[in-house]
Enzyme design. Structure first.
Site, PDB file in Angstrom:
ATOM      1  N   ALA A 154       0.815  -1.195   0.051  1.00 48.02           N
ATOM      2  CA  ALA A 154       0.050  -0.055  -0.080  1.00 48.02           C
ATOM      3  C   ALA A 154       0.877   1.132   0.138  1.00 48.02           C
ATOM      4  CB  ALA A 154      -0.988   0.073   1.203  1.00 48.02           C
ATOM      5  N   GLY A 171       0.765  -4.891   0.948  1.00 48.25           N
ATOM      6  CA  GLY A 171      -0.596  -4.657   0.084  1.00 48.25           C
ATOM      7  C   GLY A 171      -0.375  -5.546  -1.276  1.00 48.25           C
ATOM      8  N   GLU A 183      -0.542  -9.030  -0.475  1.00 49.80           N
ATOM      9  CA  GLU A 183      -2.057  -9.223  -0.274  1.00 49.80           C
ATOM     10  C   GLU A 183      -3.051  -9.215  -1.530  1.00 49.80           C
ATOM     11  OE1 GLU A 183      -1.721  -5.926   2.750  1.00 49.80           O
ATOM     12  OE2 GLU A 183      -2.766  -7.204   3.893  1.00 49.80           O
ATOM     13  N   GLU A 236       4.634  -4.763   7.125  1.00 44.33           N
ATOM     14  CA  GLU A 236       4.138  -3.725   7.831  1.00 44.33           C
ATOM     15  C   GLU A 236       4.385  -3.607   9.248  1.00 44.33           C
ATOM     16  OE1 GLU A 236       2.367  -6.293   6.038  1.00 44.33           O
ATOM     17  OE2 GLU A 236       0.904  -5.304   4.866  1.00 44.33           O
TER      18      GLU A 236
END
Ligand code: CAA
Length: 257
Positions: free
Chosen positions: A65, A108, A111, A131
């Site tokens: 992300a 992300g 993911e 993260e």
């Protein structure tokens, strides 16, 4: 249709989606999410398209992300607006989506790859949920999908240490379907997607739906779910055609109904 952060190309019945923020290693910001969801909605709605491939660059599938976008956000920005909820829309794409991963698939990015139906990994691929190093946690489903894919021990170790898994380890652990030499990744992914896109469309949807049910339901309920879909597909014209084609030793001609 053109998009700001992705390139979308149709090759026969396969939609190729390439993440295209090279300067940010394909970091996933709100625009990428909007673009991907628009592209996936168009793909799902197009009867001429049967399978999609999502890929990145040689260096990065996606490095996570977008940290710069999230940096100044607080609880209200995240929780109040349900900031990442749109990723579940991507994950609900009905037709099959293959992740073709080279280089970094972190946070992300890992993911997103796991939201796809399976991952083909270049030998250069690196997966991780780093993260924790940013003092946060996965937020797009990584703790759950990684635990389902590789089991608690590896998922826990990866989330708690932030270490990366190379392609070999990812294949051994069951995170990726196959490893391909980096130079062949896209060709292989497109051929695999074309094979899927050449199958009877209703059977493709049903197969995807029932394998996914294995991750949502207890076994007995999942077997019932499979049986109902299996029974239902005997109401399709393509089932008659598929079995007739086998008996007559010819290729099936699918109608998608
Ligand atoms: N968000 C925003 N920008 C990113 C980014 C990210 N996740 N990852 C890389 N970039 C940017 C860098 O800031 C850099 O930009 P500038 O040139 O403007 O400085 C550019 O991409 C190139 O990155 P690096 O110079 O760091 O490249 P490198 O080859 O030295 O390192 C890397 C590569 C190891 C992948 C490193 O970039 C990195 O560690 N990235 C962050 C990985 C990460 O922590 N991901 C998790 C994000 S949080 C998340 O995803 C939450 C969630 O679950 C939803």
């Amino acid at each position: 249709m053109t998009y700001e952060t992705i390139l979308v190309e149709q090759r026969g019945r396969v939609t190729l989606v390439t993440l295209n923020r090279p300067k940010a290693l394909n970091a996933l910001n709100a625009q990428v999410l909007a673009d991907l969801n628009a592209a996936m909605a168009a793909f799902d709605a197009d009867a001429g398209q049967g399978c999609a491939v999502v890929t990145g660059s040689e260096k990065a599938f996606a490095a996570g992300a977008d940290i710069k976008e999230m940096q100044a956000m607080g609880f209200a920005d995240m929780y109040g607006t349900n900031h990442f909820a749109g990723w579940e829309v991507f994950a609900r794409t009905r037709k099959p989506v293959i992740a073709a991963v080279a280089g970094y698939a972190l946070g992300g990015g890992c993911e997103l790859a796991m939201m796809c139906d399976f991952i083909l990994a270049a030998d250069s691929a690196k997966f991780g949920q780093p993260e924790i190093k940013l003092a946060v946690t996965p937020g797009m489903g990584g703790s759950q999908r990684l635990a389902h894919a590789v089991g608690k021990a590896k998922a826990m170790e990866m989330c708690l240490t932030g270490r990366m898994m190379d392609a070999e380890e990812a294949e051994r652990a069951g995170l990726v379907a196959r490893i391909v030499p980096a130079a062949d990744l896209l060709d292989d992914a497109m051929k695999t997607a074309a094979t899927i896109a050449g199958m009877a469309p209703l059977a493709v949807l049903a197969n995807k739906e029932m394998v996914n049910a294995a991750f949502e339901m207890p076994l007995a309920q999942g077997v019932q779910f499979e049986r109902r879909l299996f029974n239902g597909i005997f109401g399709s014209e393509d089932q008659k055609e598929g079995m007739a084609a086998f008996v007559e030793k010819r290729a099936g001609d699918w109608k998608g109904r």
